[in-house]
Design an enzyme around this catalytic site. Structure first.
Site, PDB file in Angstrom:
ATOM      1  N   CYS A   1     107.557 -40.072  32.965  1.00 53.92           N
ATOM      2  CA  CYS A   1     107.288 -38.806  33.663  1.00 53.92           C
ATOM      3  C   CYS A   1     108.215 -37.693  33.169  1.00 53.92           C
ATOM      4  O   CYS A   1     109.414 -37.711  33.429  1.00 53.92           O
ATOM      5  CB  CYS A   1     107.448 -39.059  35.164  1.00 53.92           C
ATOM      6  SG  CYS A   1     107.593 -37.584  36.165  1.00 53.92           S
TER       7      CYS A   1
ATOM      8  N   CYS B   1     110.127 -35.751  35.824  1.00 52.45           N
ATOM      9  CA  CYS B   1     111.182 -36.615  36.381  1.00 52.45           C
ATOM     10  C   CYS B   1     112.435 -36.547  35.506  1.00 52.45           C
ATOM     11  O   CYS B   1     113.550 -36.479  36.015  1.00 52.45           O
ATOM     12  CB  CYS B   1     110.717 -38.072  36.456  1.00 52.45           C
ATOM     13  SG  CYS B   1     109.287 -38.353  37.520  1.00 52.45           S
TER      14      CYS B   1
END
Length: 132
Positions: free
Chosen positions: A30, A33
């Site tokens: 991600c 993230c």
């Protein structure tokens, strides 16, 4: 204090064993993230009274599902074992600080009273016709 990695096994004890716990739900693949990671880490060094936990959603899919995690990163904040904040999306540093300040300023007597009231209401009748 640095961030700690938690799993489904340590999630409950981490939340119930500390006053304020932030949980960053993330995954290796991600991009947002990865951008949020350093912001989260830096914030953890400024608030020694807050536990900064990270939970890998790929490694803990069942727990992530139970908690209703739909997008990552998702940040949850718990205070005295009660979830008081839940938001998907990477927060910029100033927004993260606002969340932490708000969580620290909560009147937990009031929060616990609301939780007890909700639990009592849910025990009495079906709430399908009410919106929360």
């Amino acid at each position: 204090m640095a961030t700690i990695d938690i799993s489904a096994d340590t999630f409950e004890t981490t939340i119930t064993g500390n006053d304020i716990v932030l949980v960053d739900f993330w995954a290796e693949w991600c991009g947002p993230c990865k951008r949020f990671g350093p912001i989260y880490e830096k914030s953890s060094e400024q608030h020694s009274d807050v536990v900064y936990a990270k939970l890998d959603t790929d490694a803990n899919q069942q727990l992530s599902g139970q908690l209703g995690i739909e997008g990552i990163p998702t940040l949850m904040a718990f205070r005295e074992g009660v979830m008081v904040f839940n938001q998907a999306g990477a927060l910029p540093g100033p927004a993260l600080e606002q969340v932490i300040d708000a969580v620290k300023k909560l009147d937990m007597d009031e929060v616990h009273a609301q939780v007890e009231k909700l639990q009592a209401e849910h025990g009495d009748h079906d709430h399908a016709d009410h919106q929360h």
